[in-house]
Design an enzyme around this catalytic site. Structure first.
Site, PDB file in Angstrom:
ATOM      1  N   ARG A   1       0.795  -1.223   0.000  1.00  0.00           N
ATOM      2  CA  ARG A   1       0.000   0.000   0.000  1.00  0.00           C
ATOM      3  C   ARG A   1       0.833   1.282   0.000  1.00  0.00           C
ATOM      4  NH1 ARG A   1      -3.155  -3.718   2.043  1.00  0.00           N
ATOM      5  NH2 ARG A   1      -1.282  -4.284   3.156  1.00  0.00           N
ATOM      6  N   THR A   2       1.768   1.365   0.936  1.00  0.00           N
ATOM      7  CA  THR A   2       2.479   2.634   1.117  1.00  0.00           C
ATOM      8  C   THR A   2       3.296   3.000  -0.122  1.00  0.00           C
ATOM      9  OG1 THR A   2       2.568   2.126   3.464  1.00  0.00           O
ATOM     10  CG2 THR A   2       3.982   3.901   2.705  1.00  0.00           C
TER      11      THR A   2
HETATM   12  N1  ASP Z   1       1.468  -1.280   6.883  1.00  0.00           N
HETATM   13  C1  ASP Z   1       1.718  -0.817   8.210  1.00  0.00           C
HETATM   14  C2  ASP Z   1       3.184  -0.570   8.439  1.00  0.00           C
HETATM   15  O1  ASP Z   1       3.957  -0.625   7.512  1.00  0.00           O
HETATM   16  C3  ASP Z   1       1.131  -1.696   9.245  1.00  0.00           C
HETATM   17  C4  ASP Z   1       1.646  -3.096   9.305  1.00  0.00           C
HETATM   18  O2  ASP Z   1       2.598  -3.445   8.622  1.00  0.00           O
HETATM   19  O3  ASP Z   1       1.074  -3.852  10.072  1.00  0.00           O
HETATM   20  O4  ASP Z   1       3.579  -0.289   9.536  1.00  0.00           O
END
Ligand code: ASP
Length: 307
Positions: free
Chosen positions: A55-56
């Site tokens: 996602r990021t």
């Molecule tokens: N995507 C978020 C993070 O990179 C949460 C997770 O990984 O659980 O911190």
């Protein structure tokens, strides 16, 4: 405007609100056929990812492209990092290429702070170890505000693996700045005694999810981060879900208007059941969409855009 976004603590209430308002304007763009603004034309944004991300990484790339920036995606795998190149040498390379902004995800807490000493451009923390993930907190705050109309006085439970969660840390900091009341909930092994208090003295701690739910406007479920666990923090996955997982029966304890959030990726069946994740109360998909708008707002404002 601040130059770097390394921590949610970099944001005072006025700056955070400006970012959320700008994200609202950016979101309006997502509904158009042509989803592009010329604002960052000729500027270079580097996405420097030393840790896996779905996602990021996609979200930052979409955000920079919608603002017409030139985007360079760098992932540690397949680069000279796998030959042992240090963060400093990589930073100097980016510097030589004239990066206006560097978005960094790194397994070491504090890496964005170091990077900011070596490059002239803006540094945006896209997740550093177990430390912080400020743009996640911004998109979460944006989602809460757009669903519930306010942040001030909002009661938010952050539930689960708080110990390993940079999402929790950044959310506690940002939401407290914006006037929300936070309760962190989870097994005592995953909420160290002084953690919540160190982040914000006003943060409440509970080990009993069922008793907290009836009072909440928002419940934010955290992923159990087994990849960061060297010890065993709870007896079994089944036991964890029984006490701290959000299923339909538990969700019914929430007030009618309350929303359910999760930053993703989810362990479906562990901290959240599929029925809850896919229910109309869940904002999980909305959070992803809002992530692009929030990151557009951050890049736009850090790189000198006006409100
Ligand atoms: N995507 C978020 C993070 O990179 C949460 C997770 O990984 O659980 O911190």
């Amino acid at each position: 405007m601040i130059k770097h976004l390394r921590s949610a603590a970099d944001l005072d209430a006025a700056t955070a609100t400006l970012i959320l308002d700008t994200a609202g304007e950016m979101a309006a763009l997502a509904g158009r056929e042509v989803k592009k603004l010329p604002t960052l034309r000729g500027r270079t944004v580097v996405n420097l990812f030393y840790e896996d991300s779905t996602r990021t990484r996609i979200s930052f790339e979409a955000a920079a492209k919608r603002l017409s920036a030139d985007v360079i995606n760098f992932s540690a795998k397949g680069s000279s990092v796998s030959k042992g190149e240090s963060l400093k040498d990589t930073a100097l390379t980016l510097q030589a290429m004239g990066a206006d902004a560097v978005v960094i995800r790194h397994p070491a807490s504090g890496a964005p702070h170091r990077l900011a000493q070596w490059v002239d451009g803006s540094v945006v923390n896209a997740g550093d170890g177990t430390h912080e993930h400020p743009t996640q907190a911004l998109l979460d705050a944006y989602t809460m505000r757009s669903r519930l109309g306010r942040l001030d006085g909002l009661k938010v439970a952050i539930v689960g693996d708080v110990l390993h969660s940079r999402v929790a840390r950044s959310n506690v900091l940002l939401l407290t700045t914006l006037g929300a009341e936070i309760t962190v909930v989870g097994p005592p092994t995953l909420i160290p005694l002084d953690l919540a208090a160190a982040l914000s003295p006003a943060t409440k701690v509970s080990y009993d999810l069922d008793s907290v739910l009836p009072d909440m406007d928002v419940v934010m479920m955290l992923r159990v981060q087994t990849e960061r666990m060297q010890d065993s923090y709870f007896p079994s996955a089944r036991e964890y879900s029984r006490r701290y997982g959000l299923d339909i029966a538990r969700m019914r304890k929430l007030p009618e208007h309350a929303i359910v959030m999760h930053p993703g990726p989810m362990n479906r069946g562990m901290e959240i059941t599929p029925e809850v994740a896919d229910s109309s109360r869940s904002t999980i998909v909305e959070q992803v969409a809002n992530g692009v708008s929030a990151r557009m707002a951050v890049l736009y404002l850090l790189l000198g855009g006006k409100a």
